[in-house]
Scaffold this active site. Structure first.
Site, short mmCIF file in Angstrom:
data_model
loop_
_atom_site.label_atom_id
_atom_site.label_comp_id
_atom_site.label_asym_id
_atom_site.label_seq_id
_atom_site.Cartn_x
_atom_site.Cartn_y
_atom_site.Cartn_z
N GLY A 187 63.79 -47.36 49.99
CA GLY A 187 63.35 -46.87 49.59
C GLY A 187 62.61 -46.09 48.26
N THR B 154 67.46 -47.14 35.17
CA THR B 154 67.42 -47.05 33.64
C THR B 154 67.78 -45.05 33.51
OG1 THR B 154 64.83 -46.32 34.04
CG2 THR B 154 65.23 -48.29 32.42
N ASP C 27 64.35 -39.80 40.96
CA ASP C 27 63.61 -39.65 42.35
C ASP C 27 63.41 -38.24 42.79
OD1 ASP C 27 64.45 -41.61 42.39
OD2 ASP C 27 66.27 -41.25 44.28
#
Ligand code: GLA
Length: 364
Positions: free
Chosen positions: A117, A28, A165
């Site tokens: 990840g 998103t 992130d």
């Protein structure tokens, strides 16, 4: 080798930054939408002594062999397609923002798993920016640290990621999820309720296609937004889903994931605030199904992990976290049950999928 062993004296500054796990709100961020990540205890540490001759000498504990040492010169940074590009990228980003840097000797050591990840690259970018900020007294706030890291990743390394992130690595805090509006960069800390515990299980699967597939998804979202006549998919509310359903494939399913995922983030924030882990867990499962079926970024082993987790009594929900194509699953478990649950999930996964999982149970 220690910093003193490398450079002959202790470092002038030490900075660090954490990896992250995203609770919900996947793919998103590059659509201007909402995300809800939190930090993990594993961090990247940068020891640094400033220089004034324009040289950067950098050493990494995480690389074996001669490639662990790299050098570059201020003003002559050039991509090498190796780990040093993250460091060079941050230096260029800061230079372009008008900050004067003189050079540095650096030693990097990271406990953030690479390729799981969990954003080892953002932890590296943010810790390097923090070390340079303190060594050179730069007037750089935490949001600017994050945007410099994103610039390094997008423009220097060449990975077309969003801002999630770097923002959570820079602004996140243990025990809180960071509810972030990636358009305005307005961020709010939402306490993770004491009724739950997070468990991360790395599937051990790494897909070589990650970068190419990520860029493809991003382009498909941009095209979907164009077809819908909006700036970004963020601008389509759930009430707009009938229009999304009328799009041609694959734009219909890609846009449906983003629109419903944005809504799930808002619902998850409400569920955490209401201390309703059952509801938050349902949203985790729905998010996973959407990533698997509509966004097509999961892999069979990760689906198996979510399935295995869902059979556990003390598990409220589970989903693929991060960009996908392998990587890790985040599990919302009952407080106090994390270790036992993680052990059982890993054991069954090892047996049934003949794979090698790694387990992280961050203390909240
Ligand atoms: C990667 C990117 C983030 C985000 C996620 C998917 O982690 O770095 O910006 O797009 O994938 O949610």
């Amino acid at each position: 080798m220690t910093f003193t062993g490398l450079y002959g004296a202790p470092p002038a500054v030490v900075a660090d930054a954490p990896g992250r796990v995203n609770l919900i709100g996947e793919h998103t961020d590059y659509n201007g939408g909402f995300v809800l990540p939190t930090v993990i205890p594993q961090r990247t540490i940068v020891e640094l002594t400033p220089r004034q001759d324009g040289r950067f000498r950098v050493w990494s504990e995480n690389i074996e062999g001669p490639g662990r040492q790299a050098e570059f010169v201020l003003g002559s940074e050039a991509p090498t397609k190796t780990w040093i590009d993250y460091v060079q990228g941050v230096v260029v980003a800061l230079r372009q923002r008008g900050f004067a840097l003189g050079g540095a000797d650096m030693r990097i050591a990271s406990a953030v798993p690479i390729g799981s990840g969990l954003s080892s690259s953002a932890a590296l970018e943010v810790s390097v920016a923090r070390a340079l900020r303190s060594a050179f007294g730069l007037h750089l706030d935490d949001v600017e640290v994050a945007t410099a890291g994103k610039w390094a990743e997008n423009e220097f390394v060449g990975a077309p990621t969003g801002i999630m992130d770097q923002m959570v690595s820079s602004l996140g805090a243990p025990g809180f999820a960071l509810f972030l509006d990636t358009r305005s960069l307005r961020a709010e800390r939402v306490p993770i309720p004491p009724s739950v515990e997070l468990v991360i299980v790395d599937s051990g699967v790494r897909h070589r296609l990650v970068a190419g597939e990520y860029a493809t998804r991003r382009r498909q979202c941009e095209e979907a937004a164009r077809l819908l006549g909006v700036r970004e998919l963020r601008d389509v509310p759930v009430l707009g889903l009938p229009r999304v359903e009328a799009l041609p494939e694959p734009f219909r399913r890609r846009a449906r994931h983003v629109v419903t995922e944005n809504d799930r983030v808002l619902q998850a924030v409400a569920a955490l605030r209401a201390n309703d882990p059952a509801q938050a867990g349902e949203l985790f499962y729905a998010s996973h199904a959407s990533m698997r079926d509509d966004y097509e970024v999961s892999v069979p082993q990760v689906d198996a992990l979510v399935e295995i987790a869902s059979a556990e009594r003390d598990v409220f929900g589970a989903r693929l976290t991060g960009g996908g194509f392998g990587g890790s699953v985040v599990v919302l478990a009952k407080h106090g049950s994390g270790r036992a649950v993680a052990g059982r999930i890993a054991e069954r996964y090892r047996r049934e999928c003949a794979a090698a999982p790694t387990v992280l149970v961050p203390a909240m």
